[in-house]
Design an enzyme around this catalytic site. Structure first.
Site, PDB file in Angstrom:
ATOM      1  N   ASN A  13       0.845  -1.203   0.000  1.00 36.22           N
ATOM      2  CA  ASN A  13       0.000   0.000   0.000  1.00 36.22           C
ATOM      3  C   ASN A  13       0.877   1.248   0.000  1.00 36.22           C
ATOM      4  OD1 ASN A  13       0.575   0.779   2.850  1.00 36.22           O
ATOM      5  ND2 ASN A  13      -0.386  -1.215   3.237  1.00 36.22           N
ATOM      6  N   ASP A  59      -4.013  -6.369   4.800  1.00 33.68           N
ATOM      7  CA  ASP A  59      -5.021  -7.252   5.404  1.00 33.68           C
ATOM      8  C   ASP A  59      -5.057  -8.617   4.728  1.00 33.68           C
ATOM      9  OD1 ASP A  59      -5.910  -5.463   7.331  1.00 33.68           O
ATOM     10  OD2 ASP A  59      -7.171  -4.417   5.876  1.00 33.68           O
ATOM     11  N   LYS A  86       9.029 -16.870 -10.681  1.00 36.03           N
ATOM     12  CA  LYS A  86       8.319 -15.761 -11.328  1.00 36.03           C
ATOM     13  C   LYS A  86       7.132 -16.292 -12.131  1.00 36.03           C
ATOM     14  CE  LYS A  86       8.900 -11.988 -14.550  1.00 36.03           C
ATOM     15  NZ  LYS A  86       9.606 -11.512 -15.719  1.00 36.03           N
ATOM     16  N   PRO A 103      -2.646 -11.961   9.813  1.00 40.14           N
ATOM     17  CA  PRO A 103      -3.027 -11.811  11.227  1.00 40.14           C
ATOM     18  C   PRO A 103      -3.285 -10.345  11.550  1.00 40.14           C
ATOM     19  CG  PRO A 103      -0.663 -12.180  11.008  1.00 40.14           C
ATOM     20  CD  PRO A 103      -1.247 -12.352   9.642  1.00 40.14           C
ATOM     21  N   ILE A 135      -2.404  -7.835  13.884  1.00 41.07           N
ATOM     22  CA  ILE A 135      -1.325  -7.746  14.881  1.00 41.07           C
ATOM     23  C   ILE A 135      -1.828  -7.113  16.180  1.00 41.07           C
ATOM     24  CG2 ILE A 135       0.955  -6.737  15.347  1.00 41.07           C
ATOM     25  CD1 ILE A 135       1.416  -6.870  12.261  1.00 41.07           C
ATOM     26  N   PHE A 179      -4.269   2.991  15.075  1.00 41.85           N
ATOM     27  CA  PHE A 179      -4.565   4.050  14.116  1.00 41.85           C
ATOM     28  C   PHE A 179      -5.710   3.551  13.246  1.00 41.85           C
ATOM     29  CE2 PHE A 179      -1.676   7.757  13.623  1.00 41.85           C
ATOM     30  CZ  PHE A 179      -1.008   7.592  14.823  1.00 41.85           C
ATOM     31  N   LYS A 210     -13.418   0.205  15.806  1.00 44.38           N
ATOM     32  CA  LYS A 210     -12.108  -0.467  15.940  1.00 44.38           C
ATOM     33  C   LYS A 210     -11.599  -0.381  17.379  1.00 44.38           C
ATOM     34  CE  LYS A 210     -10.826   0.111  11.130  1.00 44.38           C
ATOM     35  NZ  LYS A 210     -10.112   0.883  10.120  1.00 44.38           N
ATOM     36  N   LYS A 232     -11.095  -4.051  18.804  1.00 44.67           N
ATOM     37  CA  LYS A 232      -9.710  -4.469  19.058  1.00 44.67           C
ATOM     38  C   LYS A 232      -9.335  -4.298  20.529  1.00 44.67           C
ATOM     39  CE  LYS A 232      -8.368  -3.538  14.266  1.00 44.67           C
ATOM     40  NZ  LYS A 232      -7.283  -3.778  13.327  1.00 44.67           N
TER      41      LYS A 232
HETATM   42  N1  CTP Z   1      -3.668  -3.516  12.086  1.00 47.99           N
HETATM   43  C1  CTP Z   1      -2.929  -4.582  12.506  1.00 47.99           C
HETATM   44  N2  CTP Z   1      -2.881  -5.716  11.771  1.00 47.99           N
HETATM   45  C2  CTP Z   1      -3.600  -5.828  10.634  1.00 47.99           C
HETATM   46  C3  CTP Z   1      -4.381  -4.733  10.195  1.00 47.99           C
HETATM   47  C4  CTP Z   1      -4.387  -3.579  10.952  1.00 47.99           C
HETATM   48  O1  CTP Z   1      -2.273  -4.495  13.558  1.00 47.99           O
HETATM   49  N3  CTP Z   1      -3.540  -6.934   9.924  1.00 47.99           N
HETATM   50  C5  CTP Z   1      -3.712  -2.306  12.938  1.00 47.99           C
HETATM   51  C6  CTP Z   1      -3.180  -1.071  12.259  1.00 47.99           C
HETATM   52  O2  CTP Z   1      -1.795  -0.888  12.527  1.00 47.99           O
HETATM   53  C7  CTP Z   1      -4.012   0.024  12.931  1.00 47.99           C
HETATM   54  C8  CTP Z   1      -5.325  -0.638  13.240  1.00 47.99           C
HETATM   55  O3  CTP Z   1      -5.057  -2.041  13.220  1.00 47.99           O
HETATM   56  O4  CTP Z   1      -3.482   0.437  14.152  1.00 47.99           O
HETATM   57  C9  CTP Z   1      -6.412  -0.341  12.266  1.00 47.99           C
HETATM   58  O5  CTP Z   1      -5.933  -0.567  10.941  1.00 47.99           O
HETATM   59  P1  CTP Z   1      -6.818  -0.183   9.671  1.00 47.99           P
HETATM   60  O6  CTP Z   1      -6.057  -0.515   8.436  1.00 47.99           O
HETATM   61  O7  CTP Z   1      -7.360   1.205   9.834  1.00 47.99           O
HETATM   62  O8  CTP Z   1      -8.070  -1.131   9.833  1.00 47.99           O
HETATM   63  P2  CTP Z   1      -8.262  -2.676   9.719  1.00 47.99           P
HETATM   64  O9  CTP Z   1      -8.241  -3.262  11.082  1.00 47.99           O
HETATM   65  O10 CTP Z   1      -7.306  -3.245   8.729  1.00 47.99           O
HETATM   66  O11 CTP Z   1      -9.767  -2.754   9.197  1.00 47.99           O
HETATM   67  P3  CTP Z   1     -10.354  -2.239   7.762  1.00 47.99           P
HETATM   68  O12 CTP Z   1      -9.322  -2.586   6.736  1.00 47.99           O
HETATM   69  O13 CTP Z   1     -11.608  -3.019   7.642  1.00 47.99           O
HETATM   70  O14 CTP Z   1     -10.592  -0.763   7.877  1.00 47.99           O
END
Ligand code: CTP
Length: 411
Positions: free
Chosen positions: A212, A281, A291, A308, A310, A327, A341, A345
Site C-alpha cells: 500500500n 489485510d 516468477k 493476522p 497484529i 490508528f 475499531k 480491538k
Molecule cells: N492492524 C494490525 N494488523 C492488521 C491490520 C491492521 O495491527 N492486519 C492495525 C493497524 O496498525 C491500525 C489498526 O489495526 O493500528 C487499524 O488498521 P486499519 O487498516 O485502519 O483497519 P483494519 O483493522 O485493517 O480494518 P479495515 O481494513 O476493515 O478498515
C-alpha cells in the site's frame, strides 16, 4: 534508586589525573544504569591511574585519548564528540584541568572537547584540601561557573594523601543524582515503547508483492517523539525510504507475518504499543516459488487469505500493564469506524485518520487526527507529522498516568 532519568542521554565521561580516577569506572556503570549511553575520554595523566582498557570494557566503546591522533580523529574527532554528547561530565576534575578549562585552553583532547561543546558541561573536582583552598583554584572555579559549567562541589573527609578536609571526589551516587538533575524528566522516561510503521509487503512471487501507499512518516515521527520524551523505543518497520530515527532501535520486516513475530517478541516488558503500520489485510494464499510468466492461460486469478491482525493479537495477550494505541486509516465515516475499531480491538486509544484527503494522507508531511479513548475525544489540529507526533505522545503520557489504576479497576 534508579530513575532512568538519563534514558537516551549521551554522556561523555572525561577523566583527568588524580587518585580518584579509579572511581570513574563506577561512575561509568552508574550512568549506564540510569539509561545513559557513555563514551569516555582520558587525559595522559589519568592513564597513569586507571587503564583505558577498563573504561573501554565498561563503556563498550573505544576510549578517546589524543587530540592529534589521526586514526581516532577521523573516526570520531573532538568536534564530533562534542556534538554527540548531551552532557560532558569531567569526573574527577583535577586542579590542573580546572585551571586549563578556566583559561579556555584547547591544547589536549579533553579541553578541546569542552571548548567545542554546546551541550551541558559539568565537573566534579577532586584534589588535596590545600589545592582546593587556594585562591587561584577558587578563582578558576568561579570562572568556569561563570561560563555556565556546573560544578559538583567536592565532599569533606579523609583524603588519599592522609590529610582531612574538603577536596574528596563527591560520592558516586551524589554525582549521578546531580547529573540527572541537569535534565528534565521526559514524560515517558524509562518506559518501553514499541511502534510499528510503514506498509507491509506480501509476496506474490519472488519479484512481486501486494502493498500500500504508506510512507512510514507518521510512525517514524512518533518513534522520534517517544525517544525525545525519554522512552526506550523499538521501531518495527515495513519497507520505507526513511532514515533510522535517532535513538530508536530499528527492526526491519517485510510481511505482516514477520511484523507479528517481531511485535510478539517485544511485548514482554513493553509499556506502550503504538500500531501505526498500514498492515496488509490480505496475502496470497500460496506464494509462487518462481516468477509467474504472463503467457500462462490469459487471465490470472490470485487467491488471497487474511493476514493476522497484529493489534488484536497483542490485546489478546497483553494483560493489564500494556497501553495499546491503534490508528484508524479511513476514507469515510471516520469517527464511527474508528470507534468500532477501538471497541473491537479492545484498545486503550485510537487515532482516527482521514486518508482520503491528499493534503494529510499517506505521503504528505502534514496530518490531522482525532484521538479517541473509551471516555474522551481530542482533536489534533492540522500540523506537520513531527508536531502531531509530539502532541500525541503528550496525550498518551497523560492517559498513562491514570492507566495502571484504571486498568486494575476494569479487570
Ligand atoms: N492492524 C494490525 N494488523 C492488521 C491490520 C491492521 O495491527 N492486519 C492495525 C493497524 O496498525 C491500525 C489498526 O489495526 O493500528 C487499524 O488498521 P486499519 O487498516 O485502519 O483497519 P483494519 O483493522 O485493517 O480494518 P479495515 O481494513 O476493515 O478498515
Amino acid at each position: 534508586m534508579i530513575s532512568n532519568q538519563l534514558t537516551n542521554k549521551r554522556v561523555l565521561l572525561g577523566v583527568t589525573g588524580g587518585i580518584a580516577a579509579y572511581k570513574s569506572a563506577e561512575i561509568c556503570r552508574r550512568l549506564q544504569d540510569e539509561g545513559a549511553e557513555v563514551r569516555t575520554a582520558m587525559t595522559a595523566a589519568a592513564q597513569e591511574f586507571i587503564t583505558p582498557l577498563t573504561l573501554q570494557a565498561l563503556s563498550k566503546n573505544p576510549v578517546h585519548l589524543d587530540l592529534l591522533d589521526p586514526e581516532t580523529e577521523s573516526a570520531m574527532g573532538h568536534i564530533e564528540l562534542a556534538r554527540w554528547a548531551d552532557l560532558i561530565l569531567i569526573a574527577p576534575a583535577s586542579a590542573n584541568f580546572i585551571s586549563r578549562l578556566a583559561q579556555g585552553r584547547g591544547d589536549d583532547l579533553l579541553t578541546a572537547i569542552c571548548l567545542a561543546a554546546d551541550c551541558k558541561v559539568a565537573i566534579a573536582p577532586a584534589m588535596n584540601r590545600s589545592m582546593w583552598e587556594k585562591e587561584v583554584t577558587q578563582k578558576n572555579l568561579a570562572q568556569t561557573k561563570s561560563v555556565g559549567i556546573s560544578v559538583f562541589a567536592p565532599g569533606e573527609g579523609e583524603q588519599a594523601c592522609g590529610e582531612t578536609g574538603v577536596g574528596r571526589l563527591l560520592d558516586v551516587p551524589d554525582i549521578i543524582l546531580l547529573a540527572c538533575e541537569l535534565f528534565e524528566t521526559g514524560v515517558l522516561s524509562g518506559k518501553k515503547v514499541v511502534v510499528t510503521a510503514g506498509p507491509t509487503r506480501e509476496a506474490i512471487d519472488p519479484i512481486r508483492y501486494i502493498s500500500n501507499h504508506s510512507s512510514g512518516k507518521q510512525g517514524y515521527a512518533i518513534a522520534e517523539a517517544a525517544a525525545e520524551a525519554g522512552a526506550n523505543v523499538v521501531l518495527i518497520s515495513g519497507p520505507t525510504n526513511l532514515p533510522k530515527p535517532d535513538r530508536a532501535q530499528l527492526i526491519k520486516v517485510e510481511s505482516a507475518g514477520q511484523m507479528l513475530d517481531a511485535v510478539l517478541d517485544q511485548v514482554p516488558g513493553t509499556d506502550v504499543f503504538i500500531s501505526v503500520a498500514a498492515v496488509a489485510d490480505f496475502k496470497t494464499k500460496l506464494t509462487a516459488p518462481n516468477k509467474i510468466k504472463k503467457n500462462v492461460n490469459g487471465n490470472l486469478t490470485i487467491e488471497l487469505s487474511r493476514t493476522p491482525d497484529i493489534l488484536s493479537e497483542v490485546t489478546k495477550i497483553k494483560g493489564n500493564h500494556l497501553f495499546t494505541v491503534g490508528f484508524a486509516a479511513e476514507t469515510e465515516n471516520l469517527l464511527e469506524n474508528a470507534n468500532s475499531k477501538l471497541k473491537e480491538k479492545k484498545l486503550d486509544m485510537i487515532v482516527a485518520n482521514d486518508v482520503s484527503d491528499s493534503e494529510i494522507g499517506f505521503n504528505s508531511d502534514l496530518n490531522e487526527a482525532t484521538v479517541l479513548t473509551p471516555k474522551t475525544s481530542i482533536n489534533l489540529p492540522k500540523a506537520n507529522k513531527t508536531q502531531l507526533a509530539r502532541n500525541l505522545i503528550e496525550i498518551i503520557s497523560e492517559q498513562l498516568a491514570g492507566f495502571g489504576t484504571d486498568a486494575r479497576a476494569r479487570s
